[in-house]
Design an enzyme around this catalytic site. Structure first.
Site, PDB file in Angstrom:
ATOM      1  N   MET A   1       5.216   1.282 -59.279  1.00  0.00           N
ATOM      2  CA  MET A   1       5.247  -0.185 -59.374  1.00  0.00           C
ATOM      3  C   MET A   1       4.473  -0.776 -58.197  1.00  0.00           C
ATOM      4  SD  MET A   1       6.738  -1.111 -62.126  1.00  0.00           S
ATOM      5  CE  MET A   1       6.605  -2.878 -61.763  1.00  0.00           C
TER       6      MET A   1
ATOM      7  N   MET B   1      13.637  -1.238 -67.382  1.00  0.00           N
ATOM      8  CA  MET B   1      14.141  -1.781 -66.115  1.00  0.00           C
ATOM      9  C   MET B   1      15.588  -2.187 -66.355  1.00  0.00           C
ATOM     10  SD  MET B   1      10.676  -3.838 -65.194  1.00  0.00           S
ATOM     11  CE  MET B   1      10.130  -3.672 -66.892  1.00  0.00           C
TER      12      MET B   1
ATOM     13  N   SER C   1       0.456  -4.952 -71.228  1.00  0.00           N
ATOM     14  CA  SER C   1       1.887  -5.284 -71.214  1.00  0.00           C
ATOM     15  C   SER C   1       2.163  -6.459 -72.137  1.00  0.00           C
ATOM     16  CB  SER C   1       2.346  -5.627 -69.803  1.00  0.00           C
ATOM     17  OG  SER C   1       3.658  -6.160 -69.877  1.00  0.00           O
TER      18      SER C   1
ATOM     19  N   ASP D   1       1.533  -0.209 -62.309  1.00  0.00           N
ATOM     20  CA  ASP D   1       1.997  -1.391 -63.033  1.00  0.00           C
ATOM     21  C   ASP D   1       2.252  -2.542 -62.072  1.00  0.00           C
ATOM     22  OD1 ASP D   1       3.237  -3.159 -64.792  1.00  0.00           O
ATOM     23  OD2 ASP D   1       4.955  -1.860 -65.223  1.00  0.00           O
TER      24      ASP D   1
ATOM     25  N   HIS E   1       8.901   0.894 -70.755  1.00  0.00           N
ATOM     26  CA  HIS E   1       9.314   0.851 -69.345  1.00  0.00           C
ATOM     27  C   HIS E   1      10.684   0.196 -69.262  1.00  0.00           C
ATOM     28  CE1 HIS E   1       8.254  -1.066 -65.141  1.00  0.00           C
ATOM     29  NE2 HIS E   1       9.222  -0.172 -65.046  1.00  0.00           N
TER      30      HIS E   1
ATOM     31  N   HIS F   1       2.268  -1.321 -73.663  1.00  0.00           N
ATOM     32  CA  HIS F   1       3.356  -1.240 -72.675  1.00  0.00           C
ATOM     33  C   HIS F   1       4.446  -2.252 -73.011  1.00  0.00           C
ATOM     34  CE1 HIS F   1       4.771  -0.228 -68.545  1.00  0.00           C
ATOM     35  NE2 HIS F   1       5.091  -1.504 -68.431  1.00  0.00           N
TER      36      HIS F   1
ATOM     37  N   MET G   1      14.003  -5.420 -69.845  1.00  0.00           N
ATOM     38  CA  MET G   1      14.754  -5.842 -68.645  1.00  0.00           C
ATOM     39  C   MET G   1      16.138  -6.331 -69.056  1.00  0.00           C
ATOM     40  SD  MET G   1      11.808  -8.169 -66.905  1.00  0.00           S
ATOM     41  CE  MET G   1      10.114  -7.590 -66.790  1.00  0.00           C
TER      42      MET G   1
ATOM     43  N   ASP H   1       8.015  -3.800 -71.762  1.00  0.00           N
ATOM     44  CA  ASP H   1       8.889  -3.985 -70.596  1.00  0.00           C
ATOM     45  C   ASP H   1      10.266  -4.450 -71.035  1.00  0.00           C
ATOM     46  OD1 ASP H   1       7.204  -3.521 -68.201  1.00  0.00           O
ATOM     47  OD2 ASP H   1       5.981  -5.116 -69.087  1.00  0.00           O
TER      48      ASP H   1
HETATM   49  C1  DX5 Z   1       6.859  -6.166 -64.303  1.00  0.00           C
HETATM   50  C2  DX5 Z   1       6.429  -5.360 -65.491  1.00  0.00           C
HETATM   51  C3  DX5 Z   1       4.975  -5.309 -65.697  1.00  0.00           C
HETATM   52  C4  DX5 Z   1       4.302  -6.646 -65.923  1.00  0.00           C
HETATM   53  C5  DX5 Z   1       2.880  -6.510 -65.455  1.00  0.00           C
HETATM   54  O1  DX5 Z   1       8.181  -5.896 -64.031  1.00  0.00           O
HETATM   55  O2  DX5 Z   1       6.860  -4.021 -65.348  1.00  0.00           O
HETATM   56  O3  DX5 Z   1       4.632  -4.403 -66.740  1.00  0.00           O
HETATM   57  O4  DX5 Z   1       4.348  -7.072 -67.251  1.00  0.00           O
HETATM   58  O5  DX5 Z   1       2.262  -7.744 -65.516  1.00  0.00           O
HETATM   59  P1  DX5 Z   1       0.928  -8.084 -64.699  1.00  0.00           P
HETATM   60  O6  DX5 Z   1      -0.105  -7.117 -65.143  1.00  0.00           O
HETATM   61  O7  DX5 Z   1       0.656  -9.480 -65.106  1.00  0.00           O
HETATM   62  O8  DX5 Z   1       1.254  -7.938 -63.222  1.00  0.00           O
HETATM   63 ZN    ZN Z   2       6.105  -2.527 -66.851  1.00  0.00          ZN
END
Ligand code: DX5
Ligand code: ZN
Length: 216
Positions: A137, A68, A8, A175, A66, A33, A37, A35
Site C-alpha cells: 500500500m 480491507m 480500481s 496500490d 483487495h 481491482h 472495506m 476494494d
Molecule cells: C485504497 C484502495 C485503492 C484505491 C486506489 O484503500 O485500496 O485501491 O482505490 O485509488 P487511487 O489509484 O486513486 O489512489
Molecule cells: Zn486496493
C-alpha cells in the site's frame, strides 16, 4: 517481467457501473481491482457481494479482490464464489497469516497479502512462500485519490530482492497514488501489477491512459 494494470473500480461511476466495467473490459488492463472495506479495518465502507457480482457480469478480466476487512477468513469462500481469482488480505488483519493464505488457496484462488504503509516488509519473511502476490500500500488504505507516499518504492525494491533471492515467483502489486508520472518507476522498482483508480477513471480517455501507464 509482466506489466499489468489493475484499474480500481472504487473510482468508477457507480451510476454507470456496467458501462465503466465494459470500458475496462475493452482496455489493455488485464486485471480489475475490487476494494472491499468494512468500516472497521479502515474508516470507510465501500461495497460487497451484489456490486462485485455486477462487475463480474460485465467483464471477463482477472478479478483482483483487495479485502480491507477484519476477520477476512470468514468471507474468503464467498468472495471466491462471487468470482474473485485473487483474494488479498491484510497482514495487519489476521493473527494466523499463513493459515489465512492457505485457506485462500484451498478455495481455488490466488492468495495475496497486503501491508499498510507503516508495516515493514520483514513481517512477510516467514510467509512469502505461501503468497502468490504481495500488495504494497502506497497510501493509507480507505480512500481513492490520495497522494503517493514517498519511500514506498524502497519497500518494493526490498521485497523484490527477498523474492528473487529465494527463487520465488511471488508477484508484487502496488496500490495508491499511482499514475502515468510514477508508473515507470514502479515497474522498474520491481512491481508486476499497478493498481490505479483516479488516474484511470479521472482521465479524459481512460483506455489511452492505461496504455500510457503500461508504456511508461
Ligand atoms: C485504497 C484502495 C485503492 C484505491 C486506489 O484503500 O485500496 O485501491 O482505490 O485509488 P487511487 O489509484 O486513486 O489512489
Ligand atoms: Zn486496493
Amino acid at each position: 517481467m509482466p506489466r499489468i494494470i489493475s484499474p480500481s473500480m472504487l473510482s468508477a461511476d457507480f451510476g454507470n457501473l456496467a458501462r465503466d466495467t465494459r470500458m475496462i473490459d475493452r482496455s489493455a488492463a488485464e486485471w480489475v481491482h475490487i476494494d472491499v472495506m468494512d468500516g472497521v479495518f479502515v474508516p470507510n465502507i465501500s461495497f460487497g457481494f451484489p456490486v462485485m457480482k455486477a462487475i463480474r457480469a460485465a467483464t471477463d478480466k482477472f478479478m483482483d479482490v483487495h479485502l480491507m476487512i477484519v476477520e477476512p477468513e470468514r468471507y474468503v469462500a464467498r468472495f471466491v464464489e462471487a468470482g474473485a481469482q485473487l483474494v488479498t488480505i491484510h497482514a495487519e488483519a489476521v493473527a494466523d497469516l499463513r493459515g489465512a493464505l492457505e485457506l485462500i488457496r484451498s478455495c481455488g484462488a490466488m492468495a495475496g497479502v497486503s501491508i499498510k504503509p507503516a508495516t515493514p516488509v520483514n513481517v512477510l519473511s516467514d510467509v512469502l512462500d505461501a503468497a502468490d502476490l504481495v500488495l504494497v500500500m502506497s497510501v493509507e488504505p480507505g480512500f481513492g485519490g490520495q497522494g503517493f507516499i514517498e519511500g514506498s518504492f524502497d519497500k518494493v525494491r526490498e521485497l523484490r530482492h527477498m523474492i528473487d533471492e529465494r527463487g520465488l515467483s511471488t508477484l508484487i502489486e502496488i496500490d495508491g497514488g499511482i499514475n502515468v508520472r510514477n508508473a515507470g518507476e514502479a515497474f522498474r522498482a520491481g512491481c508486476d501489477v499497478l493498481v490505479a483508480g483516479n488516474a484511470v477513471f479521472g482521465a479524459a480517455d481512460p483506455e489511452a491512459e492505461i496504455v500510457r501507464m503500461l508504456e511508461a
